[in-house]
Design a protein around this motif. Structure first.
Motif, PDB file in Angstrom:
ATOM      1  N   ALA A  48      85.009  42.226  44.611  1.00 18.51           N
ATOM      2  CA  ALA A  48      85.192  43.617  45.038  1.00 18.51           C
ATOM      3  C   ALA A  48      84.618  44.584  44.010  1.00 18.51           C
ATOM      4  CB  ALA A  48      86.677  43.903  45.256  1.00 18.51           C
ATOM      5  N   GLY A  49      84.738  44.234  42.743  1.00 17.31           N
ATOM      6  CA  GLY A  49      84.187  45.091  41.690  1.00 17.31           C
ATOM      7  C   GLY A  49      82.681  45.221  41.803  1.00 17.31           C
ATOM      8  N   LEU A  90      84.950  47.479  33.361  1.00 20.38           N
ATOM      9  CA  LEU A  90      85.951  47.935  32.397  1.00 20.38           C
ATOM     10  C   LEU A  90      87.250  48.303  33.109  1.00 20.38           C
ATOM     11  CD1 LEU A  90      86.737  48.772  29.509  1.00 20.38           C
ATOM     12  CD2 LEU A  90      85.760  51.035  30.014  1.00 20.38           C
ATOM     13  N   ALA A  91      87.151  49.028  34.220  1.00 19.66           N
ATOM     14  CA  ALA A  91      88.345  49.388  34.984  1.00 19.66           C
ATOM     15  C   ALA A  91      89.052  48.140  35.511  1.00 19.66           C
ATOM     16  CB  ALA A  91      87.958  50.307  36.142  1.00 19.66           C
ATOM     17  N   LEU A  92      88.277  47.178  35.961  1.00 15.88           N
ATOM     18  CA  LEU A  92      88.850  45.921  36.445  1.00 15.88           C
ATOM     19  C   LEU A  92      89.637  45.223  35.347  1.00 15.88           C
ATOM     20  CD1 LEU A  92      88.984  43.608  38.589  1.00 15.88           C
ATOM     21  CD2 LEU A  92      86.825  42.777  37.637  1.00 15.88           C
ATOM     22  N   MET A 174      83.973  39.487  27.373  1.00  8.98           N
ATOM     23  CA  MET A 174      83.813  40.388  26.237  1.00  8.98           C
ATOM     24  C   MET A 174      84.674  41.636  26.391  1.00  8.98           C
ATOM     25  SD  MET A 174      79.700  40.128  25.500  1.00  8.98           S
ATOM     26  CE  MET A 174      79.729  41.480  24.282  1.00  8.98           C
ATOM     27  N   LEU A 175      84.666  42.235  27.567  1.00  9.80           N
ATOM     28  CA  LEU A 175      85.466  43.439  27.781  1.00  9.80           C
ATOM     29  C   LEU A 175      86.951  43.134  27.778  1.00  9.80           C
ATOM     30  CD1 LEU A 175      83.484  45.534  30.413  1.00  9.80           C
ATOM     31  CD2 LEU A 175      83.401  45.592  27.921  1.00  9.80           C
ATOM     32  N   TRP A 180      86.464  48.214  24.056  1.00 13.44           N
ATOM     33  CA  TRP A 180      85.485  49.068  23.384  1.00 13.44           C
ATOM     34  C   TRP A 180      84.088  48.442  23.348  1.00 13.44           C
ATOM     35  CZ3 TRP A 180      86.114  54.019  22.642  1.00 13.44           C
ATOM     36  CH2 TRP A 180      87.399  54.526  22.514  1.00 13.44           C
ATOM     37  N   LEU A 181      84.013  47.163  23.636  1.00 14.33           N
ATOM     38  CA  LEU A 181      82.705  46.505  23.691  1.00 14.33           C
ATOM     39  C   LEU A 181      81.862  46.990  24.870  1.00 14.33           C
ATOM     40  CD1 LEU A 181      83.533  42.827  22.640  1.00 14.33           C
ATOM     41  CD2 LEU A 181      82.157  44.507  21.393  1.00 14.33           C
ATOM     42  N   VAL A 182      82.457  47.819  25.723  1.00 17.50           N
ATOM     43  CA  VAL A 182      81.658  48.443  26.787  1.00 17.50           C
ATOM     44  C   VAL A 182      80.519  49.261  26.185  1.00 17.50           C
ATOM     45  CG1 VAL A 182      83.003  50.589  26.986  1.00 17.50           C
ATOM     46  CG2 VAL A 182      81.797  49.660  28.999  1.00 17.50           C
ATOM     47  N   LEU A 183      80.707  49.743  24.952  1.00 14.81           N
ATOM     48  CA  LEU A 183      79.637  50.480  24.274  1.00 14.81           C
ATOM     49  C   LEU A 183      78.438  49.577  23.975  1.00 14.81           C
ATOM     50  CD1 LEU A 183      81.816  52.562  21.778  1.00 14.81           C
ATOM     51  CD2 LEU A 183      80.848  53.301  23.967  1.00 14.81           C
ATOM     52  N   VAL A 184      78.677  48.272  23.994  1.00 13.17           N
ATOM     53  CA  VAL A 184      77.600  47.295  23.815  1.00 13.17           C
ATOM     54  C   VAL A 184      77.120  46.771  25.165  1.00 13.17           C
ATOM     55  CG1 VAL A 184      76.986  45.042  22.859  1.00 13.17           C
ATOM     56  CG2 VAL A 184      78.451  46.604  21.547  1.00 13.17           C
TER      57      VAL A 184
END
Length: 227
Positions: A48-49, A90-92, A174-175, A180-184
């Motif tokens: 779904a994501g 990230l929201a997931l 990773m997330l 914060w690894l979303v910045l990567v």
């Protein structure tokens, strides 16, 4: 690439599409051996994501197609793939996933629905290539300009989908380990996609092997951070 009616091209595109389908079965076999039975709720949430991220890209695609050239619009949409997918991922992770195993199966679900949609689109293109009416010729011209009518070995398509599954599982892990690894992951996702778009047309083997290496590294990092 010619846009004239060519049954051989249609057959190649169809075969390439069908070659993608074993990828999820190979991946799930490995997962069953290593982590056990699938967790269906995280798997479904991952699928779904991906669908939500696809929907979020559509307004960008519509605006870009209406305001600039097809080539530039494709570039804009390509760069937006990272923000769309990684912010939804990230929201997931933050809202629904509770364990690293949840994240692993969510990543698999994310990648699997992508395989299905890509294969369906490719089969639709192969059907379109068999027609010679005015609208089909116009569509073939557009697809050719976007590099979507490309003769390639089915083996490369299968490798790419396996690599994409590894990448999506790795990015989700990773997330989950550190949001914060979303910045990567966000810029990494966009750059990886655009490098594939740039080099797959002229240096297919190099592009696919490079993508496989990057995906394997992402998966390894995700595993090390969680297990």
């Amino acid at each position: 690439m010619t846009t004239d009616l060519d049954p051989a091209v249609a057959i190649r595109v169809r075969n390439n599409a069908l070659a993608l389908l074993p990828a999820p079965f190979i991946a799930v076999g490995l997962l069953l051996l290593t982590v056990g039975a699938p967790l269906w709720v995280p798997l479904g949430l991952g699928a779904a994501g991906w669908m939500l991220a696809l929907i979020l890209r559509q307004p960008v695609a519509l605006i870009a197609n209406a305001t600039t050239t097809q080539k530039r619009a494709a570039t804009i949409v390509g760069w937006f793939s990272g923000p769309a997918e990684e912010l939804v991922r990230l929201a997931l992770v933050l809202l629904f996933l509770r364990t690293a195993t949840d994240a692993l199966w969510a990543g698999f679900g994310w990648a699997t629905i992508e395989v299905v949609i890509v294969a369906i689109n490719a089969l639709a293109i192969s059907s379109l290539l068999k027609k010679d009416d005015a609208k089909s010729r116009e569509a073939r011209q557009l697809l050719s300009e976007q590099g979507m009518i490309v003769p390639e070995s089915p083996g490369w398509g299968l490798l790419e989908r396996l690599a994409a599954i590894a990448m999506h599982i790795g990015l989700t892990l990773m997330l989950f380990a550190n949001p914060w690894l979303v910045l990567v992951t966000l810029p990494l996702h966009s750059v990886t996609n655009m490098m594939m778009v740039r080099f797959a047309k002229t240096k297919l083997a190099l592009a696919e092997l490079g993508f496989t290496a990057v995906s394997a590294a992402i998966l390894l990092i995700g595993i090390v951070l969680n297990f």
